[in-house]
Write a protein that holds these residues in place. Structure first.
Motif, mmCIF file in Angstrom:
data_model
loop_
_atom_site.group_PDB
_atom_site.id
_atom_site.type_symbol
_atom_site.label_atom_id
_atom_site.label_comp_id
_atom_site.label_asym_id
_atom_site.label_seq_id
_atom_site.Cartn_x
_atom_site.Cartn_y
_atom_site.Cartn_z
ATOM 1 N N THR A 36 1.009 -1.213 0.060
ATOM 2 C CA THR A 36 -0.111 0.061 -0.041
ATOM 3 C C THR A 36 0.856 1.253 0.106
ATOM 4 O OG1 THR A 36 -0.132 0.166 2.313
ATOM 5 C CG2 THR A 36 -1.861 -1.186 1.397
ATOM 6 N N LYS A 37 2.216 1.047 0.369
ATOM 7 C CA LYS A 37 3.229 2.275 0.620
ATOM 8 C C LYS A 37 2.632 3.136 1.540
ATOM 9 C CE LYS A 37 5.143 0.621 -2.981
ATOM 10 N NZ LYS A 37 6.681 0.092 -2.650
ATOM 11 N N SER A 103 -9.087 6.058 4.120
ATOM 12 C CA SER A 103 -9.476 5.861 2.836
ATOM 13 C C SER A 103 -10.393 4.642 2.788
ATOM 14 C CB SER A 103 -8.095 5.688 1.928
ATOM 15 O OG SER A 103 -7.733 4.327 2.224
ATOM 16 N N SER A 138 -14.534 10.030 -5.202
ATOM 17 C CA SER A 138 -13.586 10.442 -6.592
ATOM 18 C C SER A 138 -12.540 10.888 -6.404
ATOM 19 C CB SER A 138 -14.450 11.593 -7.544
ATOM 20 O OG SER A 138 -15.988 11.181 -7.624
ATOM 21 N N GLN A 139 -11.367 10.238 -7.409
ATOM 22 C CA GLN A 139 -10.007 10.869 -7.320
ATOM 23 C C GLN A 139 -10.041 12.258 -7.368
ATOM 24 O OE1 GLN A 139 -7.476 8.542 -9.686
ATOM 25 N NE2 GLN A 139 -5.696 9.295 -8.901
ATOM 26 N N TYR A 156 -6.516 19.300 -1.673
ATOM 27 C CA TYR A 156 -7.704 18.559 -2.284
ATOM 28 C C TYR A 156 -8.932 19.553 -1.773
ATOM 29 C CZ TYR A 156 -4.669 14.750 -3.207
ATOM 30 O OH TYR A 156 -3.724 13.622 -3.712
ATOM 31 N N CYS A 180 -9.953 8.510 -1.599
ATOM 32 C CA CYS A 180 -9.851 7.476 -2.258
ATOM 33 C C CYS A 180 -8.270 6.876 -2.230
ATOM 34 C CB CYS A 180 -10.015 7.514 -3.844
ATOM 35 S SG CYS A 180 -8.886 8.576 -4.719
ATOM 36 N N ASP A 181 -8.138 5.533 -2.335
ATOM 37 C CA ASP A 181 -6.855 4.971 -1.990
ATOM 38 C C ASP A 181 -5.620 5.726 -2.744
ATOM 39 O OD1 ASP A 181 -8.279 3.261 -0.462
ATOM 40 O OD2 ASP A 181 -8.311 1.636 -1.973
ATOM 41 N N GLU A 182 -5.674 5.911 -3.831
ATOM 42 C CA GLU A 182 -4.511 6.545 -4.629
ATOM 43 C C GLU A 182 -4.186 7.981 -3.950
ATOM 44 O OE1 GLU A 182 -2.708 5.586 -7.085
ATOM 45 O OE2 GLU A 182 -3.477 3.608 -6.727
ATOM 46 N N ASP A 183 -5.359 8.928 -3.872
ATOM 47 C CA ASP A 183 -4.966 10.074 -3.213
ATOM 48 C C ASP A 183 -4.355 9.805 -1.743
ATOM 49 O OD1 ASP A 183 -5.853 11.353 -5.604
ATOM 50 O OD2 ASP A 183 -7.755 11.572 -4.950
ATOM 51 N N LYS A 185 -2.507 7.607 -0.187
ATOM 52 C CA LYS A 185 -1.294 7.119 -0.313
ATOM 53 C C LYS A 185 -0.149 8.031 -0.608
ATOM 54 C CE LYS A 185 -0.811 4.485 -4.512
ATOM 55 N NZ LYS A 185 -0.697 3.164 -5.211
ATOM 56 N N THR A 186 -0.782 9.089 -1.631
ATOM 57 C CA THR A 186 0.357 10.231 -1.897
ATOM 58 C C THR A 186 0.233 11.487 -0.939
ATOM 59 O OG1 THR A 186 -1.543 11.086 -3.348
ATOM 60 C CG2 THR A 186 -0.120 9.612 -4.535
#
Length: 269
Positions: A36-37, A103, A138-139, A156, A180-183, A185-186
């Motif tokens: 997952t980082k 998330s 939503s991303q 965001y 969301c997961d992508e956001d 983890k960044t």
């Protein structure tokens, strides 16, 4: 073995170093999950912190395994410590000091762990977490659960949901925000400049990544159940009593400058 669930709430910045050599701008990075980082705490670091905190107690070798020179039949320790995964972390906001960000994937992973490890957990709270995991995110935009307009979390924008998450505030943190997961983890962690002084003169400057205070992790300890009454009272019950009497545990390095002080709570039944 009975598997019991605990949470960690950081009371100060936390740095549990990865120990990896890197050529990035950040010299000392925190431990992260390989998939997952996300920030995490390896089971060895977790166990070490508990061992240090319980050093003055009895049955330490039985629970954690012997140290150098000890002679004990339970060579690996009777308690099995699993890694601590991130549950939520604070993010800056233009409307409030912080929101507690998590998330969809983090919530889903937590619910899966409850099932996979057959952990006894508050059913009403589990149901509320399941509802939260079904929210559409939503991303590029986070979801908050308050009637506030034009809220910015880090960089965001946000949308508002009418879902009532008030029962989750103590578990996930105040002012819940869902990414969301992508956001998620960044989202960057704070980086602190550290300076090594010799006679008041700067000799070395380095940069250290930290998990901010108010972050939450969760982990599992598996404990033996096939003990006679004498061993149960001597070893397991003493662990529980000493744990309940503890105010904080310290994880990771830099204890002398106040890093890593955390509140640990058992949240399974």
């Amino acid at each position: 073995m009975k598997r019991e669930l605990y949470t960690i709430t950081t009371l100060s910045n936390l740095h549990v170093g990865s120990g990896d050599i890197n050529f990035d701008v950040i010299d000392n990075q925190v431990q992260r999950d390989a998939i997952t980082k996300l920030p995490m705490i390896h089971s060895s670091s977790l166990k070490g912190a508990f061992r240090e905190a319980f050093r003055e107690g009895q049955a330490t070798s039985y629970i954690f395994g012997p140290e150098n020179g000890d002679n004990d039949s339970h060579q690996t320790g009777a308690f099995h410590f699993f890694e601590a995964s991130l549950l939520s972390r604070p993010v800056r906001s233009n409307k409030k000091p912080y929101f507690s960000a998590t998330s969809v994937g983090v919530i889903e992973a937590f619910l899966e762990l409850l099932e996979d490890f057959d952990i006894e957990f508050d059913e009403a709270l589990k149901a509320e977490l399941l509802k939260l995991s079904k929210e559409e995110v939503s991303q590029g935009k986070a979801v908050i659960f308050e009637n506030l307009n034009d809220v910015i979390l880090e960089d965001y924008e946000t949308t508002s949901s009418s879902l009532d998450v008030s029962t989750l505030n103590r578990f996930l943190g105040e002012n819940i925000a869902l990414f969301c997961d992508e956001d998620f983890k960044t989202l960057e962690l704070p980086v602190i400049a550290r300076n090594y002084l010799v006679n008041g003169e700067s000799k070395n400057l380095w940069y250290e990544e930290v998990v901010p205070k108010k972050s939450k992790f969760y982990f599992v300890i598996a404990k033996p159940t096939n003990l006679d009454n004498a061993d149960k009272k001597e070893k397991l019950e003493k662990f529980e009593k000493q744990f309940e009497a503890m105010k904080t545990l310290q994880f990771g390095g830099n204890k002398s400058i106040g890093y890593g002080y955390s509140k640990v709570e058992k949240v399974s039944k």
